[in-house]
Design a protein around this motif. Structure first.
Motif, PDB file in Angstrom:
ATOM      1  N   THR A   9       0.866  -1.175   0.000  1.00 42.75           N
ATOM      2  CA  THR A   9       0.000   0.000   0.000  1.00 42.75           C
ATOM      3  C   THR A   9       0.904   1.228   0.000  1.00 42.75           C
ATOM      4  OG1 THR A   9      -1.603  -1.230   1.301  1.00 42.75           O
ATOM      5  CG2 THR A   9      -1.872   1.159   1.226  1.00 42.75           C
ATOM      6  N   VAL A  10       0.672   2.102  -0.958  1.00 38.55           N
ATOM      7  CA  VAL A  10       1.555   3.259  -1.108  1.00 38.55           C
ATOM      8  C   VAL A  10       0.688   4.511  -1.156  1.00 38.55           C
ATOM      9  CG1 VAL A  10       3.195   4.407  -2.630  1.00 38.55           C
ATOM     10  CG2 VAL A  10       3.312   1.937  -2.314  1.00 38.55           C
ATOM     11  N   ALA A  11       1.105   5.483  -0.387  1.00 40.86           N
ATOM     12  CA  ALA A  11       0.440   6.790  -0.441  1.00 40.86           C
ATOM     13  C   ALA A  11       1.341   7.752  -1.189  1.00 40.86           C
ATOM     14  CB  ALA A  11       0.181   7.294   0.974  1.00 40.86           C
ATOM     15  N   ASN A  12       0.772   8.492  -2.123  1.00 41.22           N
ATOM     16  CA  ASN A  12       1.554   9.402  -2.943  1.00 41.22           C
ATOM     17  C   ASN A  12       1.457  10.836  -2.427  1.00 41.22           C
ATOM     18  OD1 ASN A  12       2.336   7.401  -4.625  1.00 41.22           O
ATOM     19  ND2 ASN A  12       0.766   7.788  -6.163  1.00 41.22           N
ATOM     20  N   ALA A  13       2.481  11.563  -2.727  1.00 38.86           N
ATOM     21  CA  ALA A  13       2.489  12.999  -2.488  1.00 38.86           C
ATOM     22  C   ALA A  13       3.267  13.620  -3.632  1.00 38.86           C
ATOM     23  CB  ALA A  13       3.157  13.328  -1.150  1.00 38.86           C
ATOM     24  N   ASP A  14       2.680  14.607  -4.291  1.00 37.09           N
ATOM     25  CA  ASP A  14       3.309  15.211  -5.475  1.00 37.09           C
ATOM     26  C   ASP A  14       3.625  14.158  -6.527  1.00 37.09           C
ATOM     27  OD1 ASP A  14       3.139  17.620  -4.201  1.00 37.09           O
ATOM     28  OD2 ASP A  14       5.179  17.476  -3.368  1.00 37.09           O
ATOM     29  N   GLU A  15       2.708  13.221  -6.689  1.00 34.71           N
ATOM     30  CA  GLU A  15       2.832  12.163  -7.686  1.00 34.71           C
ATOM     31  C   GLU A  15       4.062  11.283  -7.467  1.00 34.71           C
ATOM     32  OE1 GLU A  15       2.629  13.941 -11.515  1.00 34.71           O
ATOM     33  OE2 GLU A  15       0.475  14.295 -11.366  1.00 34.71           O
ATOM     34  N   LYS A  16       4.529  11.253  -6.238  1.00 38.57           N
ATOM     35  CA  LYS A  16       5.644  10.371  -5.888  1.00 38.57           C
ATOM     36  C   LYS A  16       5.259   9.570  -4.640  1.00 38.57           C
ATOM     37  CE  LYS A  16       9.591  12.969  -7.603  1.00 38.57           C
ATOM     38  NZ  LYS A  16      10.844  13.634  -7.234  1.00 38.57           N
ATOM     39  N   PRO A  17       5.767   8.369  -4.521  1.00 37.98           N
ATOM     40  CA  PRO A  17       5.459   7.593  -3.306  1.00 37.98           C
ATOM     41  C   PRO A  17       5.985   8.309  -2.068  1.00 37.98           C
ATOM     42  CG  PRO A  17       6.475   6.208  -4.988  1.00 37.98           C
ATOM     43  CD  PRO A  17       6.599   7.613  -5.458  1.00 37.98           C
ATOM     44  N   ALA A  18       5.127   8.395  -1.059  1.00 36.40           N
ATOM     45  CA  ALA A  18       5.531   9.110   0.151  1.00 36.40           C
ATOM     46  C   ALA A  18       5.445   8.234   1.396  1.00 36.40           C
ATOM     47  CB  ALA A  18       4.644  10.338   0.336  1.00 36.40           C
ATOM     48  N   TRP A  19       4.659   7.204   1.320  1.00 36.66           N
ATOM     49  CA  TRP A  19       4.513   6.333   2.499  1.00 36.66           C
ATOM     50  C   TRP A  19       4.242   4.913   2.011  1.00 36.66           C
ATOM     51  CZ3 TRP A  19       0.606   3.320   4.658  1.00 36.66           C
ATOM     52  CH2 TRP A  19       0.805   2.950   5.993  1.00 36.66           C
ATOM     53  N   LEU A  20       4.849   3.946   2.692  1.00 36.50           N
ATOM     54  CA  LEU A  20       4.806   2.559   2.219  1.00 36.50           C
ATOM     55  C   LEU A  20       4.395   1.634   3.355  1.00 36.50           C
ATOM     56  CD1 LEU A  20       5.652   0.172   0.265  1.00 36.50           C
ATOM     57  CD2 LEU A  20       7.954   0.437   1.157  1.00 36.50           C
ATOM     58  N   GLN A  21       3.580   0.665   3.013  1.00 37.57           N
ATOM     59  CA  GLN A  21       3.246  -0.386   3.985  1.00 37.57           C
ATOM     60  C   GLN A  21       3.109  -1.703   3.238  1.00 37.57           C
ATOM     61  OE1 GLN A  21      -0.032  -2.107   4.707  1.00 37.57           O
ATOM     62  NE2 GLN A  21       1.158  -3.249   6.241  1.00 37.57           N
ATOM     63  N   GLU A  70       5.887  -6.622   6.945  1.00 40.48           N
ATOM     64  CA  GLU A  70       6.494  -6.019   8.134  1.00 40.48           C
ATOM     65  C   GLU A  70       7.206  -4.702   7.834  1.00 40.48           C
ATOM     66  OE1 GLU A  70       9.476  -9.344   6.932  1.00 40.48           O
ATOM     67  OE2 GLU A  70       7.317  -9.056   6.945  1.00 40.48           O
ATOM     68  N   VAL A  71       7.169  -4.267   6.569  1.00 45.64           N
ATOM     69  CA  VAL A  71       7.833  -3.012   6.197  1.00 45.64           C
ATOM     70  C   VAL A  71       6.797  -1.896   6.200  1.00 45.64           C
ATOM     71  CG1 VAL A  71       9.142  -1.827   4.407  1.00 45.64           C
ATOM     72  CG2 VAL A  71       9.477  -4.267   4.776  1.00 45.64           C
ATOM     73  N   GLU A  72       7.090  -0.846   6.942  1.00 45.47           N
ATOM     74  CA  GLU A  72       6.165   0.275   6.993  1.00 45.47           C
ATOM     75  C   GLU A  72       6.944   1.535   7.342  1.00 45.47           C
ATOM     76  OE1 GLU A  72       2.963  -0.269   9.696  1.00 45.47           O
ATOM     77  OE2 GLU A  72       1.880   1.510   9.031  1.00 45.47           O
ATOM     78  N   GLY A  73       6.609   2.623   6.684  1.00 43.36           N
ATOM     79  CA  GLY A  73       7.268   3.872   7.052  1.00 43.36           C
ATOM     80  C   GLY A  73       7.202   4.900   5.959  1.00 43.36           C
ATOM     81  N   ALA A  74       7.674   6.082   6.336  1.00 46.40           N
ATOM     82  CA  ALA A  74       7.694   7.196   5.394  1.00 46.40           C
ATOM     83  C   ALA A  74       8.845   7.009   4.418  1.00 46.40           C
ATOM     84  CB  ALA A  74       7.864   8.496   6.144  1.00 46.40           C
ATOM     85  N   ILE A  75       8.614   7.460   3.202  1.00 45.58           N
ATOM     86  CA  ILE A  75       9.642   7.348   2.167  1.00 45.58           C
ATOM     87  C   ILE A  75      10.415   8.657   2.123  1.00 45.58           C
ATOM     88  CG2 ILE A  75      10.009   7.132  -0.324  1.00 45.58           C
ATOM     89  CD1 ILE A  75       7.533   5.281  -0.349  1.00 45.58           C
ATOM     90  N   ARG A 127      13.638   5.402   7.738  1.00 48.00           N
ATOM     91  CA  ARG A 127      14.380   4.663   8.776  1.00 48.00           C
ATOM     92  C   ARG A 127      15.396   3.700   8.180  1.00 48.00           C
ATOM     93  NH1 ARG A 127      12.354  -0.417   9.439  1.00 48.00           N
ATOM     94  NH2 ARG A 127      10.317  -0.861   8.533  1.00 48.00           N
ATOM     95  N   GLY A 128      15.623   3.840   6.879  1.00 46.36           N
ATOM     96  CA  GLY A 128      16.623   3.005   6.210  1.00 46.36           C
ATOM     97  C   GLY A 128      15.985   1.885   5.435  1.00 46.36           C
ATOM     98  N   GLY A 129      16.650   1.466   4.394  1.00 48.71           N
ATOM     99  CA  GLY A 129      16.136   0.372   3.569  1.00 48.71           C
ATOM    100  C   GLY A 129      15.760   0.859   2.184  1.00 48.71           C
ATOM    101  N   LEU A 130      16.283   0.168   1.171  1.00 44.79           N
ATOM    102  CA  LEU A 130      16.028   0.521  -0.224  1.00 44.79           C
ATOM    103  C   LEU A 130      15.158  -0.563  -0.845  1.00 44.79           C
ATOM    104  CD1 LEU A 130      19.611   1.537  -1.385  1.00 44.79           C
ATOM    105  CD2 LEU A 130      17.644   3.036  -1.306  1.00 44.79           C
ATOM    106  N   TYR A 131      14.074  -0.172  -1.465  1.00 45.92           N
ATOM    107  CA  TYR A 131      13.146  -1.156  -2.003  1.00 45.92           C
ATOM    108  C   TYR A 131      12.796  -0.803  -3.440  1.00 45.92           C
ATOM    109  CZ  TYR A 131      12.637  -2.382   2.894  1.00 45.92           C
ATOM    110  OH  TYR A 131      12.899  -2.759   4.181  1.00 45.92           O
ATOM    111  N   ARG A 132      12.405  -1.831  -4.187  1.00 47.26           N
ATOM    112  CA  ARG A 132      11.887  -1.597  -5.539  1.00 47.26           C
ATOM    113  C   ARG A 132      10.383  -1.875  -5.524  1.00 47.26           C
ATOM    114  NH1 ARG A 132      14.320  -4.550 -10.803  1.00 47.26           N
ATOM    115  NH2 ARG A 132      16.153  -3.312 -10.222  1.00 47.26           N
ATOM    116  N   LEU A 133       9.659  -0.890  -5.971  1.00 45.18           N
ATOM    117  CA  LEU A 133       8.205  -1.020  -6.012  1.00 45.18           C
ATOM    118  C   LEU A 133       7.730  -1.042  -7.462  1.00 45.18           C
ATOM    119  CD1 LEU A 133       7.217   1.712  -3.386  1.00 45.18           C
ATOM    120  CD2 LEU A 133       7.563  -0.714  -2.981  1.00 45.18           C
ATOM    121  N   ALA A 134       6.577  -1.626  -7.670  1.00 42.08           N
ATOM    122  CA  ALA A 134       5.980  -1.609  -9.006  1.00 42.08           C
ATOM    123  C   ALA A 134       4.541  -1.154  -8.886  1.00 42.08           C
ATOM    124  CB  ALA A 134       6.038  -2.998  -9.639  1.00 42.08           C
TER     125      ALA A 134
END
Lengths: 238, 495
Positions: free
Chosen positions: B423-435, B438-443, B474-481
């Motif tokens: 689940t991704v919340a966008n801000a300014d057409e960019k991902p801003a928050w990810l869940q 067990e991964v959750e947090g602000a981007i 809080r750290g961590g690099l992910y690839r989303l689609a």
């Protein structure tokens, strides 16, 4: 039993002198590990990694790479190992406990040097690693437990690591284990990755990345002494 | 000189060939009578003959004389296998070979003047004995005479004077038809010599063309041309179980014996086993076939057995096993010279066995050398059997620089298989928050979108999505689609 020369000294003689003599005698009887010939090392082709490992992966032994969090470069090291194995005209077995390896990062020619064992649980990975180390056809066996949880990794019996150490020692195999937390008590060398990479790292070449890996040596043992320790520990563990 | 190799009671020998302990046990071959369909004894082995069982008896008669008698039916598939083995063994002495009849072949040895006939014949008998075929070899001046000598041989008979040697044979060996045989018996003609003592013309007047041919055969035969055949290059052994088996032990027991025979046949032809094909015949009338290629061709039975047994050990069948066929694909010895710095396998066959064990643990589709498919769609690859033993010389690695996914750039990706739903919340057409799990947090930072699509010309196979690389605060690099601007997936984590 202590020699008669030490036991029959005059009681008034300084006790410190006795200890010095005792130490000298022990040093004579049991030379320290530092004086023993250095354990042969096998270069990984990754300069930073080799430097941290004092020249390369120790032969006939286990090496543990602890990577507490994702983003510290463990998968990058595996890809670089495949690349350097291909260049060295050797072969490599990757036992992937979490089925997470991504072949897209390498060319088909480089991948031809790789035997990939895709596991779905740690037990499968452990059995597969044991088989490959006993087989002794591939010079390097990599066990990747990075996609397992800490609980799963800690659930692996410590006797397994000692048994694997014995297999590697007997067959002259080099085994490299990637873990999220230090668990391999029988590792001849344990290194820890310490730097988290950020988004700019995605634009760096792999060579630049491996050169900028930060790692520290947590534990390094010389194999001849350690072999006995492993035997004793294995015996004690039943 | 001609040589005839004869397997007496060929059909019975074939029917009991796969059974180790049947040699000393009284055994007979049953056949159904033409009109009534009542079974009668067609062939019997020596032990059965000693017990008083003779050809032509009915089953109750035979059982009355020998209660322990073992009955077998004709096994035509086993006969074909045995015929191939017989012809291959015979062809090593001479390519001028005739498949005279079932269990009998004739060789023209005239072009092999230097051949020591006696030692060759004894070696051939021994070789066939190891292949579980009791053979008799006759060598004489004509094909017919050699066949008659083979019938008289125990087990080898070499005769220069066919007439004298063959005179004591029963007249039946000349192959007369039943009416002619009855006439000869009525005349008191029991042996070949008795027939030859008659006048040729008188025999022809009374018995016609067939009688004349019989007399000629009794006289040593003529130089008839052989109908030449070539022994096939099929190396196959067949085993069948009575009633089927559901455990591994009997299969392994027979498997080893079959491998021994195959290896022996190939070794005699100066060949090695390059691959083994195991075909299991199951009780539900289905077959299960598997070809195991050997990285290093060999004839060592222990190695072959270990490889085949490892495969069978990991196999589960839907029903009981009625039998199996084992085919060996012949191969010449490897003439590959390894290079000085080339990392070759120490024990290629041991490695093959280890691969089979690994397949048993994780499944055959999860072990191998990954090879990327010819597409720019990510995560498309296949696993091929590793070719570490027969590897081609390695060249400089090549990259396709226009495809971003395969450049040696950036941290390695660890893929989630299957991808995690996110689940991704966008801000300014960019991902801003990810869940996701067990991964959750602000981007904190992101790059993208990287638009990927393919197979647009095929509605069913078309694919399209956008990829983002994100870094959490809080750290961590992910690839989303992002699929169709609706569904988000977490493809993997950079590491």
């Amino acid at each position: 039993m202590l020699p008669q020369s030490l036991l029959s000294r005059h009681p008034e003689e300084a006790p410190g002198q006795k200890i010095i003599e005792l130490r000298a005698l022990l040093a004579q009887k049991f030379p320290p590990a530092a004086e023993q010939p250095a354990q042969p090392r096998r270069s990984t082709g990754i300069e930073a990694f080799d430097r941290c490992l004092d020249g390369g992966l120790p032969e006939a032994a286990l090496t543990e790479v602890v990577c507490p969090r994702h983003g510290m470069g463990s998968q990058t090291i595996i890809q670089a190992l495949v690349e350097s194995t291909y260049v060295a005209r050797k072969h490599l077995a990757l036992v992937d406990a979490g089925d997470s390896f991504d072949p897209d990062g390498l060319s088909n020619e480089q991948l031809s040097a790789l035997l990939w064992v895709r596991c779905h649980e740690p037990e499968q990975a452990i059995k597969a690693t044991d088989l490959l180390c006993r087989d002794n056809n591939l010079p390097l066996v990599v066990l990747d437990l990075m996609m397992c949880t800490e609980r799963q990794v800690r659930a692996i019996a410590s006797t397994y690591w000692y048994r694997l150490q014995r297999v590697a020692e007997n067959n002259g195999c080099v085994a490299l284990v990637f873990t999220p937390t230090p668990v391999v008590g029988s590792a001849a060398c344990t290194v820890r990755l310490t730097r988290m990479f950020g988004l700019p790292a995605l634009d760096l070449l792999r060579d630049q990345l491996t050169a900028s890996l930060h790692m520290e040596t947590v534990r390094a043992r010389s194999s001849p002494c350690f072999g006995h320790q492993a035997q004793i520990a294995s015996f004690m563990a039943g | 000189m001609y040589a005839a190799v004869l397997i007496p009671d060929f059909e019975l020998q074939c029917a009991s060939r796969a059974e180790a302990d049947l040699g000393s046990t009284p055994a007979v071959l049953l056949s159904d009578a033409a009109g009534s369909g009542v079974p009668f004894i067609r062939q019997s082995n020596v032990a059965a003959q000693c017990a008083g069982v003779s050809v032509g008896m009915s089953v109750p008669q035979a059982q009355a004389r020998c209660p322990d008698l073992v009955f077998r039916r004709r096994n035509e598939r086993q006969e074909a296998v045995a015929t191939a083995a017989l012809l291959q063994a015979a062809e090593r002495a001479s390519p001028y070979l005739e498949n005279t009849s079932s269990g009998c072949c004739t060789l023209d040895l005239r072009r092999h003047g230097e051949l020591d006939h006696a030692s060759w014949a004894w070696d051939l008998v021994e070789e066939l004995r190891l292949l579980r075929l009791q053979a008799q070899v006759g060598i004489a001046a004509t094909p017919d005479a050699s066949l008659q000598a083979a019938q008289l041989a125990r087990p080898v008979l070499i005769t220069d004077d066919s007439r004298q040697s063959l005179a004591q044979l029963p007249v039946m060996v000349l192959g007369p038809s039943e009416p002619i045989l009855d006439v000869l018996y009525d005349w008191g003609i029991q042996r070949v010599g008795d027939l030859r003592a008659l006048d040729r013309q008188q025999v022809a007047e009374r018995l016609g063309v067939e009688g004349l041919a019989l007399w000629d055969r009794a006289d040593g035969g003529s130089f008839r041309p052989l109908r030449l055949v070539r022994a096939g290059e099929t190396y196959e052994e067949l085993t069948e179980f009575e009633g089927g088996v559901d455990t591994l032990e009997p299969v392994l027991f027979r498997l080893r014996r079959s491998l021994e025979q195959l290896a022996r046949r190939l070794r005699a032809d100066l060949l090695l086993v390059g691959a083994i094909e195991i075909i299991l015949d199951l009780e539900d009338r289905t077959t299960l076939a598997r070809t195991i290629r050997l990285p290093a061709p060999t004839c060592e039975v222990d190695v072959l057995f270990r490889i085949a047994a490892t495969y069978l050990d990991t196999l589960k069948t839907a029903s009981r096993v009625n039998g199996f066929r084992l085919r060996a694909c012949p191969s010449t010895p490897r003439d590959h010279q390894t290079r000085l710095w080339e990392g070759s396998l120490r024990d290629p066959n041991g490695f093959s066995e280890t691969l089979a064990r690994l397949e048993g643990i994780v499944g055959a589709e999860h072990v191998g050398t990954p090879q990327r498919m010819p597409t720019h769609r990510p995560n498309r690859f296949c696993l091929e059997p590793p070719e570490f033993a027969n590897e081609k010389p390695r060249g400089k690695p090549s990259f396709a620089p226009m495809i971003p996914g395969i450049l040696p750039l950036g941290l390695g990706l660890r893929r989630y298989r299957p991808p995690w739903k996110a689940t991704v919340a966008n801000a300014d057409e960019k991902p801003a928050w990810l869940q996701a799990r067990e991964v959750e947090g602000a981007i904190r930072a992101s790059t993208g979108p990287w638009r990927l699509d393919g197979n647009w010309w095929d509605r069913d196979a078309a694919w399209r999505w956008e990829e983002w690389d994100v870094e959490l605060a809080r750290g961590g690099l992910y690839r989303l689609a992002n699929h169709r601007q609706a569904h988000w997936w977490m493809l993997g984590v950079y590491d």
